[in-house]
Scaffold this motif. Structure first.
Motif, PDB file in Angstrom:
ATOM      1  N   SER A 290       0.827  -1.204   0.000  1.00  0.00           N
ATOM      2  CA  SER A 290       0.000   0.000   0.000  1.00  0.00           C
ATOM      3  C   SER A 290       0.859   1.251   0.000  1.00  0.00           C
ATOM      4  N   ASN A 291       2.015   1.182   0.685  1.00  0.00           N
ATOM      5  CA  ASN A 291       2.922   2.329   0.666  1.00  0.00           C
ATOM      6  C   ASN A 291       3.447   2.574  -0.733  1.00  0.00           C
ATOM      7  N   GLY A 292       3.730   1.479  -1.455  1.00  0.00           N
ATOM      8  CA  GLY A 292       4.209   1.617  -2.824  1.00  0.00           C
ATOM      9  C   GLY A 292       3.157   2.254  -3.711  1.00  0.00           C
ATOM     10  N   GLN A 293       1.899   1.828  -3.521  1.00  0.00           N
ATOM     11  CA  GLN A 293       0.805   2.414  -4.299  1.00  0.00           C
ATOM     12  C   GLN A 293       0.641   3.882  -3.957  1.00  0.00           C
ATOM     13  N   SER A 294       0.791   4.225  -2.669  1.00  0.00           N
ATOM     14  CA  SER A 294       0.665   5.616  -2.258  1.00  0.00           C
ATOM     15  C   SER A 294       1.762   6.465  -2.873  1.00  0.00           C
ATOM     16  N   ASP A 295       3.003   5.929  -2.863  1.00  0.00           N
ATOM     17  CA  ASP A 295       4.113   6.660  -3.466  1.00  0.00           C
ATOM     18  C   ASP A 295       3.875   6.890  -4.951  1.00  0.00           C
ATOM     19  N   PHE A 296       3.347   5.863  -5.617  1.00  0.00           N
ATOM     20  CA  PHE A 296       3.071   5.992  -7.047  1.00  0.00           C
ATOM     21  C   PHE A 296       1.992   7.040  -7.306  1.00  0.00           C
ATOM     22  N   SER A 297       0.947   7.046  -6.468  1.00  0.00           N
ATOM     23  CA  SER A 297      -0.125   8.035  -6.620  1.00  0.00           C
ATOM     24  C   SER A 297       0.412   9.453  -6.434  1.00  0.00           C
ATOM     25  N   GLN A 298       1.287   9.630  -5.450  1.00  0.00           N
ATOM     26  CA  GLN A 298       1.871  10.944  -5.212  1.00  0.00           C
ATOM     27  C   GLN A 298       2.746  11.372  -6.398  1.00  0.00           C
ATOM     28  N   LYS A 299       3.483  10.404  -6.958  1.00  0.00           N
ATOM     29  CA  LYS A 299       4.325  10.709  -8.109  1.00  0.00           C
ATOM     30  C   LYS A 299       3.471  11.104  -9.306  1.00  0.00           C
ATOM     31  N   LEU A 300       2.366  10.362  -9.523  1.00  0.00           N
ATOM     32  CA  LEU A 300       1.455  10.693 -10.625  1.00  0.00           C
ATOM     33  C   LEU A 300       0.900  12.103 -10.468  1.00  0.00           C
ATOM     34  N   ALA A 301       0.466  12.429  -9.241  1.00  0.00           N
ATOM     35  CA  ALA A 301      -0.114  13.740  -8.995  1.00  0.00           C
ATOM     36  C   ALA A 301       0.910  14.848  -9.241  1.00  0.00           C
ATOM     37  N   ALA A 302       2.156  14.630  -8.803  1.00  0.00           N
ATOM     38  CA  ALA A 302       3.203  15.637  -8.999  1.00  0.00           C
ATOM     39  C   ALA A 302       3.508  15.834 -10.478  1.00  0.00           C
ATOM     40  N   GLN A 303       3.580  14.723 -11.227  1.00  0.00           N
ATOM     41  CA  GLN A 303       3.840  14.822 -12.667  1.00  0.00           C
ATOM     42  C   GLN A 303       2.671  15.496 -13.387  1.00  0.00           C
ATOM     43  N   GLU A 304       1.460  15.143 -12.970  1.00  0.00           N
ATOM     44  CA  GLU A 304       0.273  15.736 -13.584  1.00  0.00           C
ATOM     45  C   GLU A 304       0.251  17.246 -13.348  1.00  0.00           C
ATOM     46  N   LYS A 305       0.529  17.665 -12.116  1.00  0.00           N
ATOM     47  CA  LYS A 305       0.532  19.090 -11.797  1.00  0.00           C
ATOM     48  C   LYS A 305       1.583  19.824 -12.607  1.00  0.00           C
ATOM     49  N   GLU A 306       2.755  19.197 -12.758  1.00  0.00           N
ATOM     50  CA  GLU A 306       3.842  19.806 -13.533  1.00  0.00           C
ATOM     51  C   GLU A 306       3.427  19.989 -14.997  1.00  0.00           C
ATOM     52  N   MET A 307       2.791  18.980 -15.578  1.00  0.00           N
ATOM     53  CA  MET A 307       2.354  19.053 -16.976  1.00  0.00           C
ATOM     54  C   MET A 307       1.298  20.139 -17.179  1.00  0.00           C
ATOM     55  N   ILE A 308       0.346  20.188 -16.270  1.00  0.00           N
ATOM     56  CA  ILE A 308      -0.739  21.179 -16.389  1.00  0.00           C
ATOM     57  C   ILE A 308      -0.186  22.591 -16.218  1.00  0.00           C
ATOM     58  N   GLU A 309       0.654  22.793 -15.234  1.00  0.00           N
ATOM     59  CA  GLU A 309       1.237  24.118 -15.022  1.00  0.00           C
ATOM     60  C   GLU A 309       2.085  24.547 -16.210  1.00  0.00           C
ATOM     61  N   SER A 310       2.810  23.614 -16.811  1.00  0.00           N
ATOM     62  CA  SER A 310       3.613  23.919 -17.996  1.00  0.00           C
ATOM     63  C   SER A 310       2.725  24.360 -19.156  1.00  0.00           C
ATOM     64  N   ALA A 311       1.597  23.648 -19.338  1.00  0.00           N
ATOM     65  CA  ALA A 311       0.672  24.004 -20.415  1.00  0.00           C
ATOM     66  C   ALA A 311       0.009  25.358 -20.148  1.00  0.00           C
ATOM     67  N   LEU A 312      -0.359  25.617 -18.904  1.00  0.00           N
ATOM     68  CA  LEU A 312      -0.968  26.907 -18.554  1.00  0.00           C
ATOM     69  C   LEU A 312       0.030  28.051 -18.737  1.00  0.00           C
ATOM     70  N   ARG A 313       1.264  27.773 -18.427  1.00  0.00           N
ATOM     71  CA  ARG A 313       2.303  28.790 -18.612  1.00  0.00           C
ATOM     72  C   ARG A 313       2.463  29.114 -20.106  1.00  0.00           C
ATOM     73  N   GLU A 314       2.459  28.067 -20.921  1.00  0.00           N
ATOM     74  CA  GLU A 314       2.618  28.250 -22.365  1.00  0.00           C
ATOM     75  C   GLU A 314       1.414  28.958 -22.977  1.00  0.00           C
ATOM     76  N   SER A 315       0.214  28.645 -22.462  1.00  0.00           N
ATOM     77  CA  SER A 315      -1.013  29.255 -23.004  1.00  0.00           C
ATOM     78  C   SER A 315      -1.384  30.551 -22.294  1.00  0.00           C
ATOM     79  N   GLU A 316      -0.527  30.992 -21.368  1.00  0.00           N
ATOM     80  CA  GLU A 316      -0.761  32.223 -20.594  1.00  0.00           C
ATOM     81  C   GLU A 316      -2.095  32.185 -19.860  1.00  0.00           C
ATOM     82  N   GLY A 317      -2.382  31.029 -19.281  1.00  0.00           N
ATOM     83  CA  GLY A 317      -3.562  30.888 -18.437  1.00  0.00           C
ATOM     84  C   GLY A 317      -4.829  30.494 -19.161  1.00  0.00           C
ATOM     85  N   ARG A 318      -4.805  30.383 -20.492  1.00  0.00           N
ATOM     86  CA  ARG A 318      -6.010  30.004 -21.232  1.00  0.00           C
ATOM     87  C   ARG A 318      -6.208  28.496 -21.150  1.00  0.00           C
ATOM     88  N   VAL A 319      -7.430  28.073 -20.832  1.00  0.00           N
ATOM     89  CA  VAL A 319      -7.742  26.653 -20.709  1.00  0.00           C
ATOM     90  C   VAL A 319      -8.291  26.092 -22.008  1.00  0.00           C
TER      91      VAL A 319
END
Length: 367
Positions: A290-319
């Motif tokens: 379960s700890n391994g699954q939790s670590d993986f979930s946290q990693k997914l969330a961090a990568q997802e946030k990074e991707m979304i923020e990168s796209a928002l930065r490129e689009s200057e906040g436009r969704v």
């Protein structure tokens, strides 16, 4: 260890026998040679080998899934050896082992001067694999921009080197593998669904060792014989206690862990009877999974946030819109809005450039 000969066939001997035996025996020997490193007789493994035999002669893309250590690269190599591309290169790339900012160059090459340190033109793995097979291990770790470039290769059979302007045609079979759940990664917004469906033409799922326990004795025999020969030792048998221990262990690291334990035990063995020290097989608590699954979930969330923020930065906040973050990420606007709220991303914080001129050279000059 004489019975090991049943599971290992010399390719040269196979070729000689093929000239003299009937059709049924020809196929049997050919398969034995093809699967010489994939050892086992369990129903779970036989299903994999049946799929492998069917897809290998074709040129279809293959996505191999399974836990770490189950032998995904062995399956990829077996597919290549049985294909019409067998005389051409087999090039393996571990996508998780290459830094994110270098993976595009690793796969597609780069032109001289394309970035700091690019002192000369470099051919990428796709060019090195021309006419053969490229194996993309841990494909789920590819950054979004590289996923887009890979999608172009699969759709149009062409790519550009980093810093280049010329399209390069490619004739390469792509076999990918992952120990991640790519459907979860798609839902998290860090893996493109269109790329998944391009890769997942012919799926093969490798069973974990705990689901093919009847293969453990023959695998033990195979590895003991291999490492005994390598170390110059004469090992004739294995203690019943050790074999029972190996059968009962859950093998979270799968065949790779079994191989390591056998190699270590052969090194320590000082008699003709092979044995394993039970302290090398600690029973892992359920919480670790379960700890391994939790670590993986946290990693997914961090990568997802990074991707979304990168796209928002490129689009200057436009969704939404053709140049919005949703289009860049290849997901519906409603899904992206939901993920932004869930990850507590302040999309207004990326609108600071909205009032600036369309010419972005002013921004580049300060970076």
């Amino acid at each position: 260890m004489a019975s090991l000969a049943v599971h290992m066939v010399d390719p040269k001997q196979s070729e000689e026998r093929l000239q003299h035996e009937d059709v049924d025996l020809r196929e049997e020997v050919d398969q034995a040679s093809m699967f010489e490193e994939i050892v086992g007789t369990s129903a779970a493994l036989q299903r994999v080998l049946s799929l492998l035999s069917k897809v290998a002669p074709t040129d279809a893309g293959v996505l191999i899934t399974g836990e770490t250590g189950t032998g995904k690269e062995l399956v990829a190599r077996a597919i290549h050896r049985r294909s019409q591309r067998s005389s051409k290169p087999f090039v393996s790339v571990n996508c998780s082992a290459v830094p994110r900012d270098l993976i595009a160059s690793e796969l597609f090459g780069h032109e001289k001067g394309s970035f700091t340190g690019a002192l000369q033109r470099r051919l990428g793995r796709f060019e090195l694999a021309e006419g053969g097979t490229i194996f993309l291990d841990e494909v789920g770790e590819l950054p979004m921009e590289t996923q887009i470039a890979l999608l172009r290769v699969l759709q149009e059979r062409e790519f550009e080197r980093v810093g280049g302007t010329r399209s390069i045609k490619t004739n390469v079979r792509v076999i990918a593998a992952t120990n991640r759940n790519l459907r979860e990664a798609i839902a998290a917004g860090i893996f493109r669904s269109d790329l998944f469906y391009r890769l997942n033409v012919f799926p093969i799922d490798m069973p974990p060792l705990r689901e093919r326990r009847e293969d453990i004795p023959v695998l033990v025999e195979y590895f003991v014989d291999h490492f005994a020969r390598k170390s110059g030792k004469n090992i004739k048998g294995i203690t019943k206690e050790s074999l029972d221990l190996l059968r009962s262990y859950p093998w979270p690291g799968n065949i790779r862990e079994l191989q390591n334990v056998i190699e270590r035990s052969v090194i320590m063995c000082e008699t003709e009877n092979f044995s394993v020290d039970e302290t090398w097989l600690p029973q892992q608590p359920v919480a670790s999974e379960s700890n391994g699954q939790s670590d993986f979930s946290q990693k997914l969330a961090a990568q997802e946030k990074e991707m979304i923020e990168s796209a928002l930065r490129e689009s200057e906040g436009r969704v939404f819109g053709s140049s919005g973050a949703a289009a860049m990420l290849g997901m519906p606007r409603s899904t992206l809005e939901s993920r932004i709220r869930s990850l507590r991303i302040n999309k207004n914080g990326f609108k600071s450039c909205a009032g600036m001129p369309a010419d972005r050279s002013w921004l580049e000059s300060v970076q």
